[in-house]
Motif scaffolding. Structure first.
Motif, PDB file in Angstrom:
ATOM      1  N   MET A 172       0.848  -1.191   0.000  1.00  0.00           N
ATOM      2  CA  MET A 172       0.000   0.000   0.000  1.00  0.00           C
ATOM      3  C   MET A 172       0.886   1.245   0.000  1.00  0.00           C
ATOM      4  N   SER A 173       0.340   2.328  -0.482  1.00  0.00           N
ATOM      5  CA  SER A 173       1.089   3.583  -0.532  1.00  0.00           C
ATOM      6  C   SER A 173       1.369   4.110   0.864  1.00  0.00           C
ATOM      7  N   ASP A 174       2.523   4.771   1.003  1.00  0.00           N
ATOM      8  CA  ASP A 174       2.904   5.430   2.248  1.00  0.00           C
ATOM      9  C   ASP A 174       2.819   6.934   2.064  1.00  0.00           C
ATOM     10  N   ASP A 175       2.539   7.640   3.138  1.00  0.00           N
ATOM     11  CA  ASP A 175       2.565   9.095   3.168  1.00  0.00           C
ATOM     12  C   ASP A 175       4.018   9.496   3.415  1.00  0.00           C
ATOM     13  N   LEU A 176       4.659  10.079   2.409  1.00  0.00           N
ATOM     14  CA  LEU A 176       6.092  10.336   2.466  1.00  0.00           C
ATOM     15  C   LEU A 176       6.447  11.800   2.293  1.00  0.00           C
ATOM     16  N   LEU A 177       7.613  12.144   2.829  1.00  0.00           N
ATOM     17  CA  LEU A 177       8.285  13.388   2.474  1.00  0.00           C
ATOM     18  C   LEU A 177       9.391  12.989   1.502  1.00  0.00           C
ATOM     19  N   VAL A 178       9.335  13.551   0.312  1.00  0.00           N
ATOM     20  CA  VAL A 178      10.326  13.280  -0.720  1.00  0.00           C
ATOM     21  C   VAL A 178      11.261  14.488  -0.736  1.00  0.00           C
ATOM     22  N   ILE A 179      12.462  14.280  -0.223  1.00  0.00           N
ATOM     23  CA  ILE A 179      13.421  15.367  -0.022  1.00  0.00           C
ATOM     24  C   ILE A 179      14.370  15.407  -1.214  1.00  0.00           C
ATOM     25  N   GLN A 180      14.572  16.617  -1.753  1.00  0.00           N
ATOM     26  CA  GLN A 180      15.399  16.786  -2.947  1.00  0.00           C
ATOM     27  C   GLN A 180      16.470  17.842  -2.701  1.00  0.00           C
ATOM     28  N   PRO A 181      17.510  17.472  -1.938  1.00  0.00           N
ATOM     29  CA  PRO A 181      18.565  18.445  -1.638  1.00  0.00           C
ATOM     30  C   PRO A 181      19.264  18.906  -2.921  1.00  0.00           C
ATOM     31  N   ARG A 182      19.653  20.188  -2.921  1.00  0.00           N
ATOM     32  CA  ARG A 182      20.302  20.767  -4.108  1.00  0.00           C
ATOM     33  C   ARG A 182      21.811  20.647  -4.067  1.00  0.00           C
ATOM     34  N   SER A 183      22.352  20.286  -2.902  1.00  0.00           N
ATOM     35  CA  SER A 183      23.811  20.239  -2.770  1.00  0.00           C
ATOM     36  C   SER A 183      24.199  19.203  -1.717  1.00  0.00           C
ATOM     37  N   MET A 184      25.487  18.883  -1.691  1.00  0.00           N
ATOM     38  CA  MET A 184      25.995  17.977  -0.650  1.00  0.00           C
ATOM     39  C   MET A 184      25.798  18.592   0.728  1.00  0.00           C
TER      40      MET A 184
END
Length: 151
Positions: free
Chosen positions: A77-89
């Motif tokens: 089943m689907s999870d409620d997620l935070l999809v984090i997309q950092p721009r740098s190291m």
């Protein structure tokens, strides 16, 4: 029926082998993928017991039963997620450190870091201005907590 081992994963079957059989699915929450013993029901109402002999996590697509006509497989089943997309190291290191201090498990898909939704983490990401989005997504594997203590 008691399932004691996983037959294969659908990713290992060729297209023809898969589509010549009737498919029933067992829908699990991602947290249930780590349970070796559980009672489940297929989407067709068939009850199964899972008691895996070998300690291993279930994975989306695992085949619990297969004969010449039928397949019973795991879906998540689907999870409620935070999809984090950092721009740098620097941003990646900052958020990884913050999440590690909270002992929150994370998964990675490509350049994205995935964590289960938590309003405090959402506020932290907003405060740090690290790009993220909240979305429902099916994970192939369960989040795993790594044992650790502050002795």
């Amino acid at each position: 029926m008691i399932i004691e081992s996983v037959v294969a994963n659908v990713d290992q079957l060729d297209h023809e082998e898969l589509h010549k059989r009737h498919i029933e699915k067992v829908y699990l929450e991602s947290g249930d993928l780590v349970k070796r013993i559980q009672r489940v029901k297929t989407d067709h109402g068939k009850e199964l017991g899972i008691r895996l002999r070998n300690p291993r996590d279930l994975i989306a697509g695992d085949i619990l039963f297969m004969d010449d006509h039928n397949i019973i497989m795991v879906d998540v089943m689907s999870d409620d997620l935070l999809v984090i997309q950092p721009r740098s190291m620097h941003e990646m290191g900052t958020i990884a450190h913050q999440l590690g201090n909270r002992h929150l498990p994370a998964q990675f898909e490509g350049d994205e870091m995935l964590v289960q939704y938590d309003y405090l983490v959402e506020e932290l990401l907003q405060e740090l201005t690290i790009p993220f989005k909240r979305e429902e997504r099916k994970l192939k594997k369960a989040f795993r907590h790594i044992g650790h203590s502050h002795d």
